[in-house]
Scaffold this active site. Structure first.
Site, PDB file in Angstrom:
ATOM      1  N   SER A  74       0.817  -1.213   0.000  1.00 44.90           N
ATOM      2  CA  SER A  74       0.000   0.000   0.000  1.00 44.90           C
ATOM      3  C   SER A  74       0.851   1.265   0.000  1.00 44.90           C
ATOM      4  O   SER A  74       0.523   2.228  -0.686  1.00 44.90           O
ATOM      5  CB  SER A  74      -0.993  -0.012   1.162  1.00 44.90           C
ATOM      6  OG  SER A  74      -0.336  -0.293   2.367  1.00 44.90           O
ATOM      7  N   LYS A  89       6.894   4.034  16.935  1.00 52.18           N
ATOM      8  CA  LYS A  89       5.455   4.313  17.149  1.00 52.18           C
ATOM      9  C   LYS A  89       4.587   3.087  16.886  1.00 52.18           C
ATOM     10  O   LYS A  89       3.468   2.977  17.398  1.00 52.18           O
ATOM     11  CB  LYS A  89       4.991   5.532  16.347  1.00 52.18           C
ATOM     12  CG  LYS A  89       5.169   5.442  14.831  1.00 52.18           C
ATOM     13  CD  LYS A  89       4.060   4.725  14.115  1.00 52.18           C
ATOM     14  CE  LYS A  89       4.422   4.430  12.680  1.00 52.18           C
ATOM     15  NZ  LYS A  89       3.422   3.651  11.966  1.00 52.18           N
TER      16      LYS A  89
HETATM   17  N1  LIG Z   1       0.952   1.431   4.556  1.00 51.48           N
HETATM   18  C1  LIG Z   1       1.244   2.572   5.151  1.00 51.48           C
HETATM   19  O1  LIG Z   1       0.342   3.383   5.474  1.00 51.48           O
HETATM   20  C2  LIG Z   1       2.666   2.914   5.458  1.00 51.48           C
HETATM   21  C3  LIG Z   1       3.666   1.939   5.458  1.00 51.48           C
HETATM   22  N2  LIG Z   1       4.939   2.285   5.713  1.00 51.48           N
HETATM   23  C4  LIG Z   1       6.017   1.301   5.760  1.00 51.48           C
HETATM   24  O2  LIG Z   1       6.294   0.832   4.435  1.00 51.48           O
HETATM   25  C5  LIG Z   1       6.785  -0.508   4.495  1.00 51.48           C
HETATM   26  C6  LIG Z   1       5.982  -1.335   3.517  1.00 51.48           C
HETATM   27  O3  LIG Z   1       4.670  -1.339   4.024  1.00 51.48           O
HETATM   28  P1  LIG Z   1       3.359  -1.499   3.160  1.00 51.48           P
HETATM   29  O4  LIG Z   1       3.516  -1.039   1.765  1.00 51.48           O
HETATM   30  O5  LIG Z   1       2.287  -0.882   3.931  1.00 51.48           O
HETATM   31  O6  LIG Z   1       3.225  -3.094   3.213  1.00 51.48           O
HETATM   32  P2  LIG Z   1       2.121  -4.044   2.610  1.00 51.48           P
HETATM   33  O7  LIG Z   1       1.882  -5.107   3.593  1.00 51.48           O
HETATM   34  O8  LIG Z   1       0.970  -3.229   2.125  1.00 51.48           O
HETATM   35  O9  LIG Z   1       2.863  -4.658   1.332  1.00 51.48           O
HETATM   36  C7  LIG Z   1       4.103  -5.287   1.425  1.00 51.48           C
HETATM   37  C8  LIG Z   1       4.681  -5.338   0.021  1.00 51.48           C
HETATM   38  O10 LIG Z   1       6.022  -5.791   0.086  1.00 51.48           O
HETATM   39  C9  LIG Z   1       6.157  -6.890  -0.806  1.00 51.48           C
HETATM   40  N3  LIG Z   1       7.191  -7.787  -0.318  1.00 51.48           N
HETATM   41  C10 LIG Z   1       7.168  -8.610   0.748  1.00 51.48           C
HETATM   42  N4  LIG Z   1       8.327  -9.289   0.838  1.00 51.48           N
HETATM   43  C11 LIG Z   1       9.089  -8.887  -0.207  1.00 51.48           C
HETATM   44  C12 LIG Z   1      10.368  -9.244  -0.679  1.00 51.48           C
HETATM   45  N5  LIG Z   1      11.105 -10.168  -0.051  1.00 51.48           N
HETATM   46  N6  LIG Z   1      10.845  -8.624  -1.772  1.00 51.48           N
HETATM   47  C13 LIG Z   1      10.111  -7.719  -2.403  1.00 51.48           C
HETATM   48  N7  LIG Z   1       8.863  -7.341  -2.038  1.00 51.48           N
HETATM   49  C14 LIG Z   1       8.371  -7.932  -0.944  1.00 51.48           C
HETATM   50  C15 LIG Z   1       4.788  -7.541  -0.821  1.00 51.48           C
HETATM   51  O11 LIG Z   1       4.654  -8.347  -1.961  1.00 51.48           O
HETATM   52  P3  LIG Z   1       3.585  -9.567  -1.998  1.00 51.48           P
HETATM   53  O12 LIG Z   1       2.224  -8.948  -2.102  1.00 51.48           O
HETATM   54  O13 LIG Z   1       3.987 -10.307  -3.219  1.00 51.48           O
HETATM   55  O14 LIG Z   1       3.759 -10.362  -0.738  1.00 51.48           O
HETATM   56  C16 LIG Z   1       3.931  -6.288  -0.880  1.00 51.48           C
HETATM   57  O15 LIG Z   1       3.903  -5.768  -2.182  1.00 51.48           O
HETATM   58  C17 LIG Z   1       6.639  -0.963   5.961  1.00 51.48           C
HETATM   59  O16 LIG Z   1       7.878  -0.851   6.606  1.00 51.48           O
HETATM   60  C18 LIG Z   1       5.657   0.055   6.549  1.00 51.48           C
HETATM   61  O17 LIG Z   1       5.861   0.261   7.933  1.00 51.48           O
HETATM   62  C19 LIG Z   1       5.266   3.570   5.919  1.00 51.48           C
HETATM   63  C20 LIG Z   1       4.306   4.558   5.925  1.00 51.48           C
HETATM   64  C21 LIG Z   1       2.931   4.285   5.733  1.00 51.48           C
HETATM   65  O1  LIG Z   2       3.111   4.111   9.354  1.00 52.64           O
HETATM   66  C1  LIG Z   2       1.946   4.227   9.076  1.00 52.64           C
HETATM   67  C2  LIG Z   2       1.254   5.531   9.053  1.00 52.64           C
HETATM   68  O2  LIG Z   2       2.133   6.581   9.185  1.00 52.64           O
HETATM   69  C3  LIG Z   2       1.149   3.029   8.788  1.00 52.64           C
HETATM   70  O3  LIG Z   2       0.946   2.382   9.968  1.00 52.64           O
HETATM   71  P1  LIG Z   2       0.658   0.822   9.962  1.00 52.64           P
HETATM   72  O4  LIG Z   2       1.905   0.172   9.432  1.00 52.64           O
HETATM   73  O5  LIG Z   2       0.351   0.508  11.376  1.00 52.64           O
HETATM   74  O6  LIG Z   2      -0.520   0.599   9.050  1.00 52.64           O
END
Ligand SMILES: NC(=O)C1=CN([C@@H]2O[C@H](COP(=O)(O)OP(=O)(O)OC[C@H]3O[C@@H](n4cnc5c(N)ncnc54)[C@H](OP(=O)(O)O)[C@@H]3O)[C@@H](O)[C@H]2O)C=CC1
Ligand SMILES: O=C(CO)COP(=O)(O)O
Length: 446
Positions: free
Chosen positions: A91, A268
């Protein structure tokens, strides 16, 4: 070698028609999301911003980017358009890549799964992680890592922390001077490394930064005004990231405290789990406020031990992200806590969530590190005791309330010996007066 970028472009054009008429399920989702659109003043702001070109008009993007390009080392032919790769199709990677593409940057989103790339190019939507949200039609998709990062100025990593090192190793052979920015909010399992540590380990020559802030992906997709922080020692990189992502919906603030910004985002998540759990117990607003501010005290105490500036925790990446994640069911960490509070086991909650919740690993890392180094982190230890040592949540919470006398903000008034001796007297009195057995291992005056 095939050019996956061109390929996905023509895929997109070819399939767009189908996507709009046949996918009833997605249409339903879009209707649902549209029903939830912001209204009133917020809707007015968004509408005006869209009419005025997403608010970038005043910034004169090409002038900013020319300036950035002049300063950035090894930057190439076309300085008028920043070229960006986002790695990670979850996401957050999707939401950020979409912002950049909408701002006119030449943007490629790399996703590890070929079928997902096809689906995204076809539907212009991330059906798995952001169903119902149409992505900018200028966004390109690729599952070819080398092609995705070729000739780019900046590579943003938005993979979970457990995949961060592996992803850097995979891009290392193809790097030709690109800068790297981490969007990941976590710690490496077992090593306690933050993402900037891993970048320095794996890519010691690379110019890098970290970006973190209160950025719930779904709210960003809804154009709800948001802000974040780019931290880097490189001013040109900070400027480039600001220029690439800034819009009327999204402000990018700058910092040079990489440790502080990164730790805000990682820590956090622990407290979002605690708050989700507290919400399951229907606690009042006073309790939530206490939990939030004592969490901030822990974060900044831990941050200082790790070399961060405590004032950074007053910014967007500290209190800002803590507030957003501790208040919203959009946070996956909050949802994990809430499920735990309703009696689920940690394994069942993680399975049910099916997405990344970095806090689950971060609690273990920070518990271990703080125990080893004698850093006072009572909320983290309490949460660890409930989740991993099967202690009763109520007893643990009561113990926290009975912890000793401490100063409010220890950077204003240190937790000194008078507090410690008062606490010891109280403890002795309570030990002789009752035989409460709901203890944790916390020593409030460690
Ligand atoms: N979502 C949010 O609101 C926010 C998230 N973040 C941070 O961003 C990071 C990613 O989170 P987010 O996007 O939410 O995670 P999601 O759970 O939404 O998605 C994870 C993604 O990473 C992929 N993935 C998992 N393992 C691997 C790998 N070994 N190599 C390549 N791709 C991989 C997954 O692919 P597949 O679907 O194929 O498993 C999927 O596309 C986290 O550290 C999170 O804390 C930061 C700010 C906001
Ligand atoms: O870091 C985030 C918002 O800033 C997203 O939080 P979560 O990973 O708990 O969904």
């Amino acid at each position: 070698m095939t050019n996956p970028i061109q390929k996905t472009k023509s895929d997109k054009a070819g399939v767009e028609k189908k996507a709009t008429s046949t996918d009833a399920h997605i249409d339903e989702s879009i209707d649902k999301i549209n029903d939830e659109k912001p209204s009133g003043l917020l809707a007015g702001i968004i509408e005006r911003a869209i009419k005025t070109g997403l608010g970038r008009k005043k910034l004169n993007p090409s002038a900013v980017e020319v300036d950035v390009a002049k300063n950035m080392e090894k930057i190439h032919k076309s300085p008028t358009k920043l070229r960006l790769a986002f790695l990670g199709g979850g996401s957050f990677g999707t939401a950020m890549a979409n912002l950049a593409a909408r701002n006119g940057c030449d943007t490629t989103l790399w996703v590890r799964d070929k079928r997902t790339v096809k689906s995204m190019a076809k539907l212009q939507m991330n059906k798995k992680y952001l169903p119902g949200y149409k992505l900018d039609d200028r966004l390109k998709y690729s599952h070819d890592l080398e092609a995705a990062i070729k000739d780019k100025d900046i590579i943003f990593l938005a993979v979970p922390s457990l995949a961060f090192r592996e992803t850097l190793k995979n891009i290392a052979p193809f790097l030709t001077g690109q800068s790297v920015v981490s969007l990941t909010k976590g710690m490496e399992k077992d090593t306690f490394a933050l993402m900037s540590d891993i970048i320095k380990d794996e890519l010691p020559e690379v110019n890098f930064g970290v970006m973190s802030g209160p950025n719930l992906a779904v709210e960003i997709m809804k154009n709800m005004p948001s802000a974040t922080v780019i931290a880097s020692e490189s001013e040109p990189l900070r400027h480039a990231v600001q220029a690439a992502l800034h819009s009327a919906f999204f402000r990018v603030f700058a910092s040079d405290d990489i440790r502080g910004v990164e730790l805000g985002g990682a820590l956090k998540n622990i407290y979002a789990i605690a708050m989700g759990m507290a919400a399951a117990y229907d606690v009042g607003e006073n309790t939530k406020a206490m939990l939030l501010t004592r969490s901030l005290a822990e974060m900044s105490r831990f941050g200082v031990e790790a070399g961060a500036n405590p004032l950074t925790f007053l910014g967007l990446s500290g209190v800002g992200d803590l507030y957003a994640t501790c208040s919203s069911e959009l946070s996956r960490n909050y949802r994990i806590g809430n499920m735990l509070g309703r009696g689920m086991t940690i394994d069942a909650a993680v399975k049910k969530l099916g997405q990344t919740a970095e806090g689950v690993n971060t609690i273990q890392q920070v518990h271990e590190k703080a125990t080893k180094e004698g850093i006072y982190m009572p909320i983290t230890h309490a949460l660890y005791a409930v989740i991993y040592e099967d202690k009763a949540a109520l007893g643990v919470a009561l113990n926290l309330m009975e912890a000793g006398f401490r100063s409010d903000v220890e950077f204003v008034m240190a937790h000194d010996h008078s507090n410690a001796s008062l606490t010891a007297q109280m403890q002795a009195a309570s030990d002789s007066g009752d035989d409460d057995d709901s203890s944790t291992n916390d020593n409030p005056d460690k």
